[in-house]
Design a protein around this motif. Structure first.
Motif, PDB file in Angstrom:
ATOM      1  N   PRO A  15     -55.249  94.335 -69.789  1.00 54.08           N
ATOM      2  CA  PRO A  15     -55.413  93.612 -71.052  1.00 54.08           C
ATOM      3  C   PRO A  15     -55.305  92.095 -70.872  1.00 54.08           C
ATOM      4  CG  PRO A  15     -53.767  95.348 -71.253  1.00 54.08           C
ATOM      5  CD  PRO A  15     -54.090  95.224 -69.813  1.00 54.08           C
ATOM      6  N   THR A  16     -54.403  91.644 -69.999  1.00 54.72           N
ATOM      7  CA  THR A  16     -54.217  90.208 -69.777  1.00 54.72           C
ATOM      8  C   THR A  16     -55.477  89.605 -69.152  1.00 54.72           C
ATOM      9  OG1 THR A  16     -52.011  90.887 -69.145  1.00 54.72           O
ATOM     10  CG2 THR A  16     -52.526  88.559 -68.895  1.00 54.72           C
ATOM     11  N   LEU A  17     -56.022  90.313 -68.158  1.00 51.44           N
ATOM     12  CA  LEU A  17     -57.203  89.786 -67.478  1.00 51.44           C
ATOM     13  C   LEU A  17     -58.405  89.757 -68.428  1.00 51.44           C
ATOM     14  CD1 LEU A  17     -56.784  91.579 -64.037  1.00 51.44           C
ATOM     15  CD2 LEU A  17     -56.368  89.175 -64.556  1.00 51.44           C
ATOM     16  N   THR A  18     -58.551  90.783 -69.280  1.00 50.19           N
ATOM     17  CA  THR A  18     -59.657  90.815 -70.237  1.00 50.19           C
ATOM     18  C   THR A  18     -59.500  89.688 -71.243  1.00 50.19           C
ATOM     19  OG1 THR A  18     -59.440  93.190 -70.054  1.00 50.19           O
ATOM     20  CG2 THR A  18     -60.953  92.388 -71.725  1.00 50.19           C
ATOM     21  N   ALA A  19     -58.245  89.439 -71.653  1.00 48.88           N
ATOM     22  CA  ALA A  19     -57.995  88.421 -72.672  1.00 48.88           C
ATOM     23  C   ALA A  19     -58.414  87.036 -72.202  1.00 48.88           C
ATOM     24  CB  ALA A  19     -56.526  88.419 -73.040  1.00 48.88           C
ATOM     25  N   GLN A  20     -58.358  86.788 -70.893  1.00 46.13           N
ATOM     26  CA  GLN A  20     -58.688  85.455 -70.374  1.00 46.13           C
ATOM     27  C   GLN A  20     -60.191  85.222 -70.319  1.00 46.13           C
ATOM     28  OE1 GLN A  20     -56.638  84.511 -66.689  1.00 46.13           O
ATOM     29  NE2 GLN A  20     -55.148  86.025 -67.297  1.00 46.13           N
ATOM     30  N   ARG A  21     -60.948  86.314 -70.303  1.00 44.12           N
ATOM     31  CA  ARG A  21     -62.401  86.219 -70.159  1.00 44.12           C
ATOM     32  C   ARG A  21     -63.021  85.878 -71.526  1.00 44.12           C
ATOM     33  NH1 ARG A  21     -66.168  90.053 -70.870  1.00 44.12           N
ATOM     34  NH2 ARG A  21     -64.675  91.717 -71.200  1.00 44.12           N
TER      35      ARG A  21
END
Lengths: 95, 246
Positions: A15-21
């Motif tokens: 979720p954290t990595l998706t949120a940055q995109r």
């Protein structure tokens, strides 16, 4: 065990990595009900007398500062952040 | 804004309890848009998030005048309340003594991009574009790359544009915050009341500034279109002999 740990880490970080995109067109949620409600809100109209009452409430309940400098002094004293609305027009006049 | 979103009880309560509020008139600023002015007894109407971006900007600032968050144009009360709460969260991050400025900026970017992903479907629906603004944006796109379109060619919802723009401006000082480029969405002229109350009071200074900006835009667009026509003619000339040979 190592593999299990890697999988757990990936799941936790996803979720954290998706949120940055930044978002793609496919990420934008859509529902017909929401679109209908949004269109209905665009038809919303507050009559003149009610507008006057609403603006009076906004003026009465909040202490509006007329400049950034004045708001900054008050913010420095209270530690609160500032909301500065800049608009083509005045709060208590033509806007 | 003053008749629909600000009087909302949740918005009023947040502004009263958590913020210092200021209102400034931007009629003489070079980045101002154009509209007619309506009096206190004229109607107030609902619209889309971000509508009239050149005419209204809501800046949320730290007491030392760094931009925590900003919104261009009108915002629905529920969406405005959520963005105000985000500004409070960003203010806590700005004051955090335990993080370096770089860590804060990094976290700021993440928070802005993550916030928009958590918006409800209703907010996306309220952040759609109006036809005349899409037309203006498509025209501007001919002059250079725009951040208002997805790679697939569709316009991005306004809430997405706003959070992406803010993510690229973490904790900027107000003095260096480029409001003109931040609020550059759609047309300069926006006036919804004209259909309801008839034409209001003109703002001559703002109208002149918007006219100058439009003239500049169309002059640049004319240059681009002429260059495109020349290129098409050149390619046409190159293609003709090849056709004859074939």
């Amino acid at each position: 065990m190592k593999q299990l740990f890697c999988v757990a880490l990936c799941v936790a970080l996803a979720p954290t990595l998706t949120a940055q995109r930044p978002m793609d067109a496919e990420d934008v949620p859509h529902s017909n009900k929401s679109m209908r409600d949004a269109r209905r809100f665009q038809q919303f109209k507050l009559e003149g007398r009610d507008t006057l009452a609403a603006v009076r409430r906004v003026r009465k309940e909040l202490r509006w500062h007329p400049s950034v400098a004045s708001a900054q002094r008050a913010a420095a004293e209270s530690g609160r952040p500032i909301v500065m609305i800049q608009a083509l027009g005045d709060l208590n006049g033509f806007c | 804004m003053r008749g629909v979103s600000l009087p909302n009880p949740e918005v009023l309560s947040l502004l009263d309890d958590k913020f210092v509020v200021a209102w400034t008139n931007i009629r003489r600023k070079k980045y101002v848009g154009n509209s007619y002015g309506y009096g206190l007894t004229d109607s107030a109407v609902g619209t889309t998030n971000g509508a009239g971006a050149h005419n209204v900007q809501i800046l949320m600032l730290s007491p030392d005048l760094h931009v925590l968050h900003a919104l261009p144009g009108f915002w629905h009360p529920q969406d405005l309340a959520r963005e105000l709460r985000l500004a409070l969260e960003l203010h806590r991050l700005w004051r955090d003594q335990g993080r370096s400025p770089e860590q804060k900026r990094d976290m700021y970017r993440r928070l802005q991009l993550s916030a928009v992903r958590h918006h409800p479907t209703e907010t996306f629906a309220r952040s759609g574009w109006q036809g005349f603004d899409v037309h203006a944006e498509t025209t501007k796109r001919k002059l250079g790359e725009r951040d208002t379109f997805f790679a697939q060619g569709r316009v991005k919802p306004i809430n997405v544009i706003v959070h992406e723009r803010m993510a690229s401006r973490p904790f900027q000082a107000l003095s260096s915050f480029d409001i003109e480029s931040f609020a550059d969405i759609g047309k300069k002229f926006y006036d919804l009341n004209a259909q309801v109350d008839g034409r209001g009071k003109p703002f001559p200074t703002a109208a002149a500034a918007a006219q100058r900006a439009d003239a500049k835009l169309y002059k640049e667009l004319g240059k681009v279109m002429k260059a495109e026509a020349r290129e098409r003619a050149r390619l046409g000339k190159l293609a003709k002999p090849a056709k004859m040979q074939g």
